[in-house]
Every structure is written in C-alpha cells, then in structure tokens.
Design a protein around this motif. Structure first.
Motif, PDB file in Angstrom:
ATOM      1  N   ALA A   5      -4.883   8.606  -4.131  1.00 18.23           N
ATOM      2  CA  ALA A   5      -3.584   7.975  -3.885  1.00 18.23           C
ATOM      3  C   ALA A   5      -3.397   7.673  -2.401  1.00 18.23           C
ATOM      4  CB  ALA A   5      -2.459   8.868  -4.393  1.00 18.23           C
ATOM      5  N   TYR A   6      -3.669   8.645  -1.554  1.00 23.25           N
ATOM      6  CA  TYR A   6      -3.484   8.460  -0.114  1.00 23.25           C
ATOM      7  C   TYR A   6      -4.414   7.386   0.445  1.00 23.25           C
ATOM      8  CZ  TYR A   6      -1.125  12.985  -0.581  1.00 23.25           C
ATOM      9  OH  TYR A   6      -0.305  14.016  -0.973  1.00 23.25           O
ATOM     10  N   GLY A  16     -12.944  13.842  -3.126  1.00 16.95           N
ATOM     11  CA  GLY A  16     -11.769  13.019  -2.833  1.00 16.95           C
ATOM     12  C   GLY A  16     -11.479  12.937  -1.350  1.00 16.95           C
ATOM     13  N   LEU A  17     -11.610  14.061  -0.641  1.00 11.57           N
ATOM     14  CA  LEU A  17     -11.362  14.071   0.802  1.00 11.57           C
ATOM     15  C   LEU A  17     -12.374  13.188   1.530  1.00 11.57           C
ATOM     16  CD1 LEU A  17      -9.862  15.157   3.271  1.00 11.57           C
ATOM     17  CD2 LEU A  17     -11.389  17.154   3.237  1.00 11.57           C
ATOM     18  N   GLY A  57       0.820  -1.206   0.000  1.00 10.78           N
ATOM     19  CA  GLY A  57       0.000   0.000   0.000  1.00 10.78           C
ATOM     20  C   GLY A  57       0.851   1.252   0.000  1.00 10.78           C
ATOM     21  N   ILE A  58       1.908   1.261   0.815  1.00 14.36           N
ATOM     22  CA  ILE A  58       2.836   2.402   0.837  1.00 14.36           C
ATOM     23  C   ILE A  58       3.498   2.572  -0.526  1.00 14.36           C
ATOM     24  CG2 ILE A  58       4.974   3.284   1.855  1.00 14.36           C
ATOM     25  CD1 ILE A  58       4.151   1.820   4.453  1.00 14.36           C
ATOM     26  N   LEU A  59       3.898   1.457  -1.128  1.00 16.90           N
ATOM     27  CA  LEU A  59       4.535   1.509  -2.451  1.00 16.90           C
ATOM     28  C   LEU A  59       3.595   2.094  -3.500  1.00 16.90           C
ATOM     29  CD1 LEU A  59       6.828   0.794  -4.420  1.00 16.90           C
ATOM     30  CD2 LEU A  59       5.826  -1.500  -4.604  1.00 16.90           C
ATOM     31  N   PHE A  60       2.330   1.686  -3.485  1.00 20.06           N
ATOM     32  CA  PHE A  60       1.374   2.187  -4.475  1.00 20.06           C
ATOM     33  C   PHE A  60       1.080   3.673  -4.280  1.00 20.06           C
ATOM     34  CE2 PHE A  60       0.014  -2.379  -5.006  1.00 20.06           C
ATOM     35  CZ  PHE A  60       0.407  -2.465  -6.326  1.00 20.06           C
ATOM     36  N   VAL A  61       1.071   4.127  -3.036  1.00 19.95           N
ATOM     37  CA  VAL A  61       0.897   5.568  -2.788  1.00 19.95           C
ATOM     38  C   VAL A  61       2.043   6.348  -3.423  1.00 19.95           C
ATOM     39  CG1 VAL A  61       0.851   7.370  -1.039  1.00 19.95           C
ATOM     40  CG2 VAL A  61      -0.440   5.259  -0.678  1.00 19.95           C
ATOM     41  N   ILE A  62       3.256   5.879  -3.197  1.00 21.53           N
ATOM     42  CA  ILE A  62       4.443   6.562  -3.747  1.00 21.53           C
ATOM     43  C   ILE A  62       4.403   6.556  -5.270  1.00 21.53           C
ATOM     44  CG2 ILE A  62       6.960   6.449  -3.947  1.00 21.53           C
ATOM     45  CD1 ILE A  62       6.977   5.275  -1.088  1.00 21.53           C
ATOM     46  N   SER A  70     -13.352   8.260   4.761  1.00 22.61           N
ATOM     47  CA  SER A  70     -14.174   7.067   4.971  1.00 22.61           C
ATOM     48  C   SER A  70     -13.352   5.794   4.827  1.00 22.61           C
ATOM     49  CB  SER A  70     -15.347   7.053   3.988  1.00 22.61           C
ATOM     50  OG  SER A  70     -14.898   6.979   2.653  1.00 22.61           O
ATOM     51  N   ARG A  71     -12.354   5.811   3.947  1.00 22.84           N
ATOM     52  CA  ARG A  71     -11.508   4.624   3.773  1.00 22.84           C
ATOM     53  C   ARG A  71     -10.547   4.431   4.942  1.00 22.84           C
ATOM     54  NH1 ARG A  71      -9.996   4.685  -2.757  1.00 22.84           N
ATOM     55  NH2 ARG A  71     -12.033   3.896  -3.457  1.00 22.84           N
TER      56      ARG A  71
END
Length: 452
Positions: free
Chosen positions: A140-141, A199-200, A105-110, A205-206
């Motif tokens: 992304a976040y 988006g926010l 998940g961290i990798l995909f955000v980056i 919610s996620r």
C-alpha cells in the motif's frame, strides 16, 4: 498473402521500442519470481508463507493496477503531441500528470489501508490473512512513489524514449532482490522478517524510482525544453480532464481484467492453502509470459500514437498487424514451454509435492489461454494509440465479469472440476475480449481511411 518484407520496417520499429520495455518487464517478473522463490524456500514444506504473499499480492494488485492504468493515459497524449512537435502542451501535460498522479497515489494508499478489514471477509484461512497483512501494508505504501515515477516514465514512453525507464526499473529491481535477501532471511545484521521483509524490500526499491526519474529530467539537456516551460504553464481543468478521460477507461479495463484473476485467486482460497500456493506459481509464470506481451502492447501504443498524430493510416494499419504477429509468435512459444516443462518448473518454487502436482496441472491451463491473451493485449495497445478507449471497459466488463468469473465458478465448483476448473473461465473471458477488440480495430482503421 503474407510477405515479411512488407512488415520488416514495422517489426523493427516495434521491437526497438519494445526491447527496453521487455527488459524492464523481465526485471519486474524476475523480482516477482525471486520474491516467490525466496519466500517459498524460506517456508520449505510449509505452504503458508507463499500463500500469504499470494494473497497479499492479489489484494494489493487491484489498487496498484488501477493507479497504473490511469497513468497510462499520458503516453498516447504525449505521443500525438510529439509527432506534431507541440513542446508547450507536452510540458503542460507533464506538469499536470505529476500533480494529479501524486494526489491519486495518496488516495490509493488511504483506500488500500482502509480496506484491511475486508481481507478477513474473503473466505481465506485466517492464518493466511494474518501472515499477509504486513506485506499488504508495505504494498500500500509503495503505490505513491510508483504513481509519481509513472508520470516521468509514461512521458518518456510517449516521446519514444523507453530505454531510460528500463535502466531505472532494472536498477531498482536488482536492489529489490538484494534487499529481499537482507530482510527475508535477516542478513547483514538485519532482523529476520520473512514475508514482511519481502514487502519492505519492494517499498524501499520503489521509493528510489521517482528520485532517479526526477534526477534524470533535471540533468539531461534534451528535456530542458520541456522542464523549462513547466513553471510558465498554468494549471487548468482541460489537461486534468484529458488525462482522466484517457486514463480512466484504461484503468477500468485493467481493473476488470485483474478482478477476474484476483477473484479467481480468492476462490482458490475456498479450497485450501495448497490451491493458493499452486495458483501463485501458475500466475507468476503466466504473468512472466504476459509481461512480454504487455511490452509489445506498450510499444505499439507509442508507434500507433505517432502514426495517429501524423495521420498516416497505412503505417498505422501495418504497425497494428505487425504487433499481432509478434505477440502471437511469443505466446505460442511460451505455451509450448509451459506444456513441456509443466512438472519441472514448479519445483523451483517449493518442495511441497501436493503444490507441485497441482501447479503442473494449472500450467497446462495457462498454456491454453496464451493465444487469446496475446491478441487482447495487443488489441488494447492499438486502441490506446488511436485514443479509442471508451469502448475498452465495456468489452472487458462483458468478457471478465459477465463470462469469465461465472464460467470459472461453474466449472470449478458446480461441475466439481476443482482448482483447475476455475482456469476455464479465462478461456471464455480472454477469448471474448480478443475477438471483440479485433473487430473494433478493423472498424476504426477503416473509418480513418475515409476521414483522414
């Protein structure tokens, strides 16, 4: 000859598992529907806000769906172990899934944030990209909390508990809609944020989803048999490799299929903002129908994985056929609705007459590919259940990259059929994958009758 009594038990078992997933998927689609309606109404006659959300969703979806595909590899592994009563290995897989999916998940955000400059090289109107960027960043976040939640969700799916993930997702989806109202329009003292507010709302919610998932596992005694074993299970390469070996082909298939839709969406931008907005409406509705099929596909993965663990080939075969019956029935109904109400439905999204007219034509095209979409989705669910996933991305590459995208371009641009011509590529892509998946399933089940 078809006899309902022959399949009654299997219809019931699939629907029992699928119903909570269907409700979850409907909630997810309802949020997507609400996002588009609220942003579209916020923009009024201006198609820019809806076009921005469409582009932001399309570009972030590739990262999102790849991550989700990898996490789906956990379900058939847990399903087989659950049928065999192996609690310790199940606990070990849960531990490794939590760590692995969080790191990914961290990798995909980056990666998604790093891909921002590429958005301006997609041939889209600059004003659409400018408006989409804040929404794209929020998406992304949000990947990291979704990946973490997926470890718990897919574990629960594997043991046949699809109800709790449904409740968590429904609650967070409802929260998303409320936060949309707050942030898009600037209610309750909040700043009016428009597209960025949507988006926010999704991000917040996620974030709540994994918190609720962890809380459920901590409080429910029936899962202490698993969680109590997690500290004593050691980290090892074999579990990580098994998760990746199962999840990576699933992710590759989902990425390739999604790429066909995303690239087609990008090509819509080569026309104008009207085509982008109309395509977003058509895809939102097409996805609504597809999510029900996805729910049945997930349920059949669970059911087939249990049959696979028990080495019950007869039940496996009947379950596979029953799933095909159910998805064909649903998508036939959805296609009929799209045809009958093709002009009325787009009016829910926008008041722009040009967008409504084009979207109504696109809905006819969406109706045409529903049957193929149903078969290929159920077929993938069956193959995941028997852990035959290596062939899936190769079939998808042929169907979506070799056929779908080129045929769509040929019809849309070379032959001059315009935005609706791009949809013809889906008929070739989805049709090819549906036929090849059916052949593969038949061959594998025949092999199991010999080897089991």
């Amino acid at each position: 000859m078809y006899r309902f009594s022959k399949y009654r038990e299997h219809y019931s078992a699939i629907l029992k598992l699928a119903l909570p997933i269907v409700i979850s998927q409907l909630g997810h689609i309802f949020v997507q529907f609400a996002d588009n309606v609220m942003v579209g109404q916020y923009g009024g006659d201006d198609p820019l806000p809806l076009a921005a959300v469409s582009f932001g969703v399309s570009m972030s979806f590739l990262f999102f769906i790849t991550g989700q595909g990898i996490t789906l590899g956990l379900t058939p592994l847990i399903g087989e172990l659950f049928a065999q009563g192996d609690v310790r290995r199940s606990a070990s897989y849960l531990k490794h899934a939590i760590l692995l999916y969080s790191l990914l998940g961290i990798l995909f955000v980056i990666l998604q944030i790093g891909a921002e400059p590429l958005l301006y090289r997609m041939g889209q109107p600059v004003e659409v990209v400018d408006a989409a960027l804040p929404y794209y960043r929020m998406m992304a976040y949000s990947i990291l909390p979704v990946m973490l939640f997926s470890a718990f969700k897919n574990f629960l799916d594997g043991v046949g508990n699809t109800t709790v993930p449904m409740i968590i997702m429904m609650f967070c989806n409802l929260l998303n809609i409320v936060l949309n109202w707050v942030f898009i329009y600037g209610m309750l003292g909040a700043e009016e944020m428009g597209v960025e507010g949507a988006g926010l709302a999704t991000l917040l919610s996620r974030i709540l989803m994994p918190i609720l998932g962890i809380g459920y596992f901590a409080l429910r005694s029936r899962y202490r048999a698993y969680t109590s074993l997690i500290p004593s299970t050691s980290l090892g390469k074999s579990e990580v490799l098994s998760l990746l070996k199962m999840g990576t082909p699933i992710a590759a298939q989902m990425l390739l299929e999604s790429a066909a839709f995303v690239i087609t969406g990008v090509m819509m931008g080569w026309f104008d903002a009207i085509a982008i907005s109309a395509n977003q409406i058509a895809m939102t509705l097409g996805n609504a129908a597809f999510m029900i099929v996805v729910a049945v596909g997930t349920a059949v993965t669970i059911r087939v994985s249990h049959c696979y663990g028990a080495r019950d080939v007869d039940s496996m075969s009947l379950t596979a056929k029953a799933s095909l019956h159910l998805v064909l029935l649903w998508d036939s109904f959805a296609a009929l609705i799209f045809v009958i109400f093709n002009h009325q439905i787009p009016q829910l999204f926008t008041s722009n007459a040009e967008v409504i007219q084009l979207a109504s034509q696109m809905l006819i095209m969406v109706a045409l590919y529903q049957i193929f979409d149903a078969i290929q989705c159920a077929g993938i669910g069956i193959l995941r259940g028997i852990q035959d996933v290596k062939i899936i991305p190769w079939i998808s590459f042929l169907a979506y990259i070799v056929l779908n995208i080129p045929v769509g371009y040929l019809c849309g641009f070379t032959l001059g059929l315009g935005p609706c011509g791009l949809f013809l590529g889906y008929l070739f892509g989805l049709g090819t994958s549906a036929i090849l998946f059916l052949f593969r399933i038949r061959r594998k089940i025949h092999g199991f009758r010999v080897s089991f």
